[in-house]
Design an enzyme around this catalytic site. Structure first.
Site, PDB file in Angstrom:
ATOM      1  N   CYS A 156      74.414   8.333  17.579  1.00 16.76           N
ATOM      2  CA  CYS A 156      75.074   7.372  18.462  1.00 16.76           C
ATOM      3  C   CYS A 156      74.112   6.649  19.411  1.00 16.76           C
ATOM      4  CB  CYS A 156      76.165   8.071  19.266  1.00 16.76           C
ATOM      5  SG  CYS A 156      77.571   8.599  18.259  1.00 16.76           S
ATOM      6  N   SER A 157      72.879   7.114  19.492  1.00 15.09           N
ATOM      7  CA  SER A 157      71.891   6.440  20.342  1.00 15.09           C
ATOM      8  C   SER A 157      70.970   5.515  19.551  1.00 15.09           C
ATOM      9  CB  SER A 157      71.051   7.470  21.103  1.00 15.09           C
ATOM     10  OG  SER A 157      71.836   8.177  22.036  1.00 15.09           O
TER      11      SER A 157
END
Length: 373
Positions: A156-157
């Site tokens: 998700c980063s």
């Protein structure tokens, strides 16, 4: 050294929508069938019965009201419960590259740049449809961009880590104009048959143009600083991979080959990690919470964002200070904070400051400090 800036952003939104009511109807039909087929084992305590889901439960747990997907028919089929995407030949553009072309085209138009002016493409996403050749190189070729391209995955980063990589190269002078693109087909790795997570994800693609601020031809955001951090955790995991077929149970329909999460531990451990990360980044840059006009946070869960907003600002964020888009898009992994940025940044005035922040599996946290120029 050159000052990097975000000069354009773009969002590709799939045409198909799954509402909470539609999702619940499909899930409950599957659960009813499962319980009937395993009635004897459930009666003797060998199998746990599946409980029903509800639209009220989903909204309360996440703040999500709907999600966009590349295919809803397969997801809503109780006999299938995952997307049905057509097989493409090796000579056709892949589905992720196809999504990327739309988002990149919008970002380039916003930046008033032609594709041939781009000399770096980073495809940063939580999942890639193949190991090689890189999706980024395919996007580069389809766009007609120059230079070089590569894929990266930090769950998700991925988007903020990609922005840091591109900004560093622009700052150092090794590239002049970069595209960071985030095609996320989260519906492909979500376990739609699990009541605890079947509502979490949606599909989307985002892109940003990063170039030297001196080359900007319109309104843009100076990238003052970026910061990335990782800390290993098993609390968000997907065990699928190219070694799957080498293992004795590699062809089985195993639960751990899809998205898995220990939600309570994630909530407890990630929130202080993210809040302290942003606070330290601001302090080291000489900024204070009072300097921030906008927080563009990872769109995983409304309660998580509300907590982070309060911790970072020291108060409840005012309307508009911490925009949420997950009620419409759900969790779109790395793309979520970029959707928030793309849709809620045009109203800022020169000198206004904000932070893009993502967080997720790894654990990973990435923050980008921006100023409207």
């Amino acid at each position: 050294m050159f000052q990097p800036a975000i000069t354009g952003s773009g969002v590709f939104t799939p045409q198909q929508v799954i509402t909470n009511d539609e999702l619940v109807a499909a899930f409950n039909a599957y659960a009813t069938r499962f319980n009937a087929e395993h009635a004897e084992a459930i009666a003797v305590g060998e199998v746990e019965p599946m409980g029903p889901s509800s639209a009220e439960f989903i909204l309360s747990a996440s703040g999500i009201e709907q999600r966009y997907v590349m295919d809803k028919t397969g997801v809503l089929d109780p006999d299938r419960m995952y997307p049905a995407l057509r097989q493409r030949s090796d000579d056709e553009p892949g589905i992720m590259a196809e999504m990327a072309l739309d988002a990149c085209g919008k970002a380039l138009a916003a930046a008033r740049r032609a594709a041939e002016e781009v000399d770096l493409v980073i495809c940063a996403a939580s999942n890639h449809e193949r190991a090689y050749p890189a999706i980024a190189i395919e996007i580069q070729q389809l766009l007609g961009a120059g230079g070089f391209a590569f894929d990266m995955n930090v769950a998700c980063s991925s988007a903020t880590f990609g922005i840091q990589a591109a900004a560093d190269m622009v700052r150092a002078g090794s590239v002049r104009c970069a595209l960071v693109v985030n095609p996320e087909i989260c519906s492909g790795h979500l376990e739609w048959r699990d009541r605890d997570c079947h509502f979490i994800f949606g599909d989307v693609c985002t892109a940003v143009v990063i170039e030297r601020a001196e080359d900007a031809t319109g309104a843009h955001f100076l990238i003052h600083s970026t910061r990335c951090a990782t800390q290993f955790s098993n609390n968000i995991r997907n065990n699928n991979g190219f070694l799957r077929r080498t293992r004795p149970d590699g062809v089985a329909d195993r639960r751990d080959m899809q998205f898995m999460q220990n939600g309570r531990k994630v909530f407890k451990e990630v929130l202080p990690l993210v809040s302290s990360h942003i606070g330290a980044h601001l302090q080291d840059q000489g900024w204070t919470a009072a300097d921030l006009r906008r927080l563009w946070l990872h769109q995983a869960n409304k309660s998580m964002n509300d907590f982070i907003g309060r911790k970072v600002l020291g108060r409840v964020p005012d309307p508009g200070e911490q925009p949420n888009i997950l009620q419409d898009y759900a969790n779109t992994s790395s793309a979520g904070s970029i959707i928030a940025f793309a849709k809620h940044s045009d109203d800022l005035s020169p000198g206004d400051k904000g932070v893009i922040c993502s967080f997720g599996a790894g654990y990973s946290v990435g923050s980008v400090l921006l100023e409207r120029a």
